[in-house]
Structures are given as structure tokens and as C-alpha cells.
Design a protein around this motif. Structure first.
Motif, PDB file in Angstrom:
ATOM      1  N   LEU A 262       0.938  -1.042  -0.197  1.00  0.00           N
ATOM      2  CA  LEU A 262      -0.202  -0.095   0.022  1.00  0.00           C
ATOM      3  C   LEU A 262       0.478   1.130  -0.169  1.00  0.00           C
ATOM      4  O   LEU A 262       0.229   2.506  -0.713  1.00  0.00           O
ATOM      5  CB  LEU A 262      -0.958  -0.205   1.182  1.00  0.00           C
ATOM      6  CG  LEU A 262      -1.862  -0.725   1.426  1.00  0.00           C
ATOM      7  CD1 LEU A 262      -2.605  -1.191   2.373  1.00  0.00           C
ATOM      8  CD2 LEU A 262      -2.793  -1.089   0.159  1.00  0.00           C
ATOM      9  N   GLY A 263       1.804   1.100   0.721  1.00  0.00           N
ATOM     10  CA  GLY A 263       3.409   2.208   0.869  1.00  0.00           C
ATOM     11  C   GLY A 263       3.470   2.260  -0.716  1.00  0.00           C
ATOM     12  O   GLY A 263       3.714   3.594  -0.762  1.00  0.00           O
ATOM     13  N   THR A 264       3.570   1.557  -1.142  1.00  0.00           N
ATOM     14  CA  THR A 264       4.594   1.156  -2.487  1.00  0.00           C
ATOM     15  C   THR A 264       3.753   2.420  -3.300  1.00  0.00           C
ATOM     16  O   THR A 264       4.192   3.389  -4.115  1.00  0.00           O
ATOM     17  CB  THR A 264       4.987   0.200  -2.798  1.00  0.00           C
ATOM     18  OG1 THR A 264       5.333  -0.129  -2.075  1.00  0.00           O
ATOM     19  CG2 THR A 264       5.778   0.153  -4.620  1.00  0.00           C
ATOM     20  N   VAL A 265       2.087   1.438  -3.405  1.00  0.00           N
ATOM     21  CA  VAL A 265       1.330   2.104  -4.299  1.00  0.00           C
ATOM     22  C   VAL A 265       1.498   4.232  -3.820  1.00  0.00           C
ATOM     23  O   VAL A 265       1.459   4.578  -5.092  1.00  0.00           O
ATOM     24  CB  VAL A 265       0.128   1.591  -4.241  1.00  0.00           C
ATOM     25  CG1 VAL A 265      -1.223   2.547  -5.432  1.00  0.00           C
ATOM     26  CG2 VAL A 265       0.351  -0.085  -4.536  1.00  0.00           C
ATOM     27  N   PHE A 266       0.759   4.520  -2.745  1.00  0.00           N
ATOM     28  CA  PHE A 266       0.922   5.984  -2.606  1.00  0.00           C
ATOM     29  C   PHE A 266       2.513   6.470  -3.349  1.00  0.00           C
ATOM     30  O   PHE A 266       2.137   7.992  -3.679  1.00  0.00           O
ATOM     31  CB  PHE A 266       1.096   6.167  -0.916  1.00  0.00           C
ATOM     32  CG  PHE A 266       1.305   6.905  -0.532  1.00  0.00           C
ATOM     33  CD1 PHE A 266       0.358   8.032  -1.427  1.00  0.00           C
ATOM     34  CD2 PHE A 266       2.702   7.049   0.145  1.00  0.00           C
ATOM     35  CE1 PHE A 266       0.729   9.078  -0.630  1.00  0.00           C
ATOM     36  CE2 PHE A 266       2.781   8.857   0.587  1.00  0.00           C
ATOM     37  CZ  PHE A 266       2.509   9.607   0.127  1.00  0.00           C
ATOM     38  N   GLY A 267       3.299   5.305  -2.885  1.00  0.00           N
ATOM     39  CA  GLY A 267       4.874   6.616  -3.252  1.00  0.00           C
ATOM     40  C   GLY A 267       4.394   6.149  -4.437  1.00  0.00           C
ATOM     41  O   GLY A 267       5.263   7.582  -5.443  1.00  0.00           O
ATOM     42  N   PHE A 268       4.604   5.633  -6.031  1.00  0.00           N
ATOM     43  CA  PHE A 268       3.960   5.218  -6.936  1.00  0.00           C
ATOM     44  C   PHE A 268       3.235   6.678  -7.934  1.00  0.00           C
ATOM     45  O   PHE A 268       4.073   7.679  -8.299  1.00  0.00           O
ATOM     46  CB  PHE A 268       3.796   3.951  -7.441  1.00  0.00           C
ATOM     47  CG  PHE A 268       3.654   4.476  -8.799  1.00  0.00           C
ATOM     48  CD1 PHE A 268       4.403   3.679  -9.606  1.00  0.00           C
ATOM     49  CD2 PHE A 268       2.504   4.458  -9.636  1.00  0.00           C
ATOM     50  CE1 PHE A 268       4.851   4.114 -11.236  1.00  0.00           C
ATOM     51  CE2 PHE A 268       2.350   4.047 -10.529  1.00  0.00           C
ATOM     52  CZ  PHE A 268       3.107   4.283 -11.579  1.00  0.00           C
ATOM     53  N   LEU A 269       2.413   7.303  -7.162  1.00  0.00           N
ATOM     54  CA  LEU A 269       1.313   7.327  -6.913  1.00  0.00           C
ATOM     55  C   LEU A 269       1.719   9.017  -6.543  1.00  0.00           C
ATOM     56  O   LEU A 269       1.204  10.053  -7.900  1.00  0.00           O
ATOM     57  CB  LEU A 269      -0.118   7.212  -6.576  1.00  0.00           C
ATOM     58  CG  LEU A 269      -0.651   6.271  -6.973  1.00  0.00           C
ATOM     59  CD1 LEU A 269      -2.148   5.661  -6.858  1.00  0.00           C
ATOM     60  CD2 LEU A 269      -1.594   6.072  -8.779  1.00  0.00           C
ATOM     61  N   PHE A 270       2.111   9.104  -5.606  1.00  0.00           N
ATOM     62  CA  PHE A 270       2.595  10.969  -5.287  1.00  0.00           C
ATOM     63  C   PHE A 270       3.498  11.073  -6.542  1.00  0.00           C
ATOM     64  O   PHE A 270       3.381  12.624  -6.668  1.00  0.00           O
ATOM     65  CB  PHE A 270       3.509  10.212  -4.297  1.00  0.00           C
ATOM     66  CG  PHE A 270       3.468  11.820  -3.272  1.00  0.00           C
ATOM     67  CD1 PHE A 270       2.070  12.026  -2.758  1.00  0.00           C
ATOM     68  CD2 PHE A 270       4.752  12.455  -3.823  1.00  0.00           C
ATOM     69  CE1 PHE A 270       2.485  13.457  -2.060  1.00  0.00           C
ATOM     70  CE2 PHE A 270       4.807  13.742  -2.415  1.00  0.00           C
ATOM     71  CZ  PHE A 270       3.644  15.002  -1.669  1.00  0.00           C
ATOM     72  N   VAL A 271       4.764  10.200  -6.998  1.00  0.00           N
ATOM     73  CA  VAL A 271       6.025  10.410  -7.904  1.00  0.00           C
ATOM     74  C   VAL A 271       5.265  10.806  -9.238  1.00  0.00           C
ATOM     75  O   VAL A 271       5.166  12.133  -9.994  1.00  0.00           O
ATOM     76  CB  VAL A 271       6.524  10.041  -7.923  1.00  0.00           C
ATOM     77  CG1 VAL A 271       8.171   9.921  -8.634  1.00  0.00           C
ATOM     78  CG2 VAL A 271       7.560   9.760  -6.225  1.00  0.00           C
ATOM     79  N   GLN A 272       4.176  10.286  -9.316  1.00  0.00           N
ATOM     80  CA  GLN A 272       3.479  10.433 -10.878  1.00  0.00           C
ATOM     81  C   GLN A 272       3.056  11.319 -11.141  1.00  0.00           C
ATOM     82  O   GLN A 272       2.208  11.972 -12.651  1.00  0.00           O
ATOM     83  CB  GLN A 272       2.751   8.650 -11.536  1.00  0.00           C
ATOM     84  CG  GLN A 272       3.410   7.659 -11.793  1.00  0.00           C
ATOM     85  CD  GLN A 272       4.364   7.943 -12.819  1.00  0.00           C
ATOM     86  OE1 GLN A 272       4.008   8.349 -13.351  1.00  0.00           O
ATOM     87  NE2 GLN A 272       5.089   7.671 -12.515  1.00  0.00           N
ATOM     88  N   ALA A 273       2.766  12.233  -9.842  1.00  0.00           N
ATOM     89  CA  ALA A 273       1.280  13.381 -10.292  1.00  0.00           C
ATOM     90  C   ALA A 273       2.727  14.745  -9.899  1.00  0.00           C
ATOM     91  O   ALA A 273       1.998  15.728  -9.872  1.00  0.00           O
ATOM     92  CB  ALA A 273       0.849  13.465  -8.671  1.00  0.00           C
ATOM     93  N   GLY A 274       3.660  14.268  -9.968  1.00  0.00           N
ATOM     94  CA  GLY A 274       4.649  15.044 -10.469  1.00  0.00           C
ATOM     95  C   GLY A 274       5.852  15.966  -8.988  1.00  0.00           C
ATOM     96  O   GLY A 274       6.686  17.060  -8.792  1.00  0.00           O
ATOM     97  N   ALA A 275       5.678  15.214  -8.396  1.00  0.00           N
ATOM     98  CA  ALA A 275       6.048  15.621  -6.772  1.00  0.00           C
ATOM     99  C   ALA A 275       7.890  14.171  -6.475  1.00  0.00           C
ATOM    100  O   ALA A 275       7.679  13.975  -7.495  1.00  0.00           O
ATOM    101  CB  ALA A 275       5.292  15.586  -5.623  1.00  0.00           C
TER     102      ALA A 275
END
Length: 127
Positions: free
Chosen positions: A6-19
Motif C-alpha cells: 500500500l505504501g508502494t502504491v502511494f509513493g508511486f502515485l505521489f511521484v506520478q502526480a509530479g512531486a
């Protein structure tokens, strides 16, 4: 260890959003709010003010107030350990803490909370 995927998906989505990746990790260290962190991603992308994001996070995590009330007499009586236990209370940590024998020490309880947060931060970093 369910925190890792779950943390991995969060990290991936956060970076994909441009952060930046390190902001995702920092978020998991200082916010550590699971579903609220997922909710935060589109709110940040939309440019919502920090106050609106904080209010939404409070509302999503309001259930932890009730969890915490039932554990107040099981947390350390004062000090940083108590405040960390309040901060690190999640659904999973609550379920573990409520099944421990009454004689379980405060340091062991805090170690469980820290381990849970550590899994989440590790998963975020991997993402």
C-alpha cells in the motif's frame, strides 16, 4: 507487512502526480495517515490550500479519536512516547495493541507502532 504494497502504491502515485520522491517519503514520516495520504494526492495536484487538505485529513481520520479514547489508559502516562503513540495510531496498530496482554510494556507497544510506520515509509520509498 501489508503496509509495504500500500505504501508502494502511494509513493508511486505521489511521484506520478509530479512531486519529488523524497516528499512522498517525508509525507509518510510526518503525516502517516494511509487513506488520507491517498486523498491528498489529487488535492495537491488541484492546488488546494494546505488548510483544506488538513481539514479533509482530520475528517477522514476522525475515527482515530474514538480508537485513542479506548487506549488512553494503555498508553504511557506522559512524555514523548505517549505523543508518538497518539500520532502513530492506525487501524492496524489499534488491532494489535488491543490484543496484547495487559502487562505488555510501553516500549514494546511503541515498537509495534514504530514498526508499522516503518513498513509504510519503506513501501513509500520503494514506490
Amino acid at each position: 507487512m501489508g503496509y509495504i504494497p500500500l505504501g508502494t502504491v502511494f509513493g508511486f502515485l505521489f511521484v506520478q502526480a509530479g512531486a519529488e520522491w523524497w516528499l512522498a517519503v517525508l509525507s509518510s514520516v510526518i503525516v502517516f495517515a494511509g487513506a488520507a495520504q491517498y486523498m491528498m494526492i489529487p488535492m495537491l495536484v488541484a492546488g488546494l490550500p494546505a488548510g483544506a487538505i488538513a481539514l479533509a485529513t482530520l475528517i477522514v481520520n476522525l475515527r482515530h479519536v474514538f480508537y485513542g479514547l479506548s487506549l488512553l489508559n494503555k498508553f504511557p502516562p506522559r512524555g514523548l512516547l505517549r505523543w508518538y503513540m497518539v500520532f502513530a495510531l492506525t487501524d492496524e496498530t489499534y488491532s494489535l495493541l488491543t490484543t496484547l496482554p495487559p502487562e505488555t510494556g510501553d516500549r514494546k507497544k511503541a515498537a509495534i507502532a514504530l514498526l508499522n510506520q516503518g513498513w509504510w515509509v519503506l513501501g513509500t520509498a520503494l514506490g
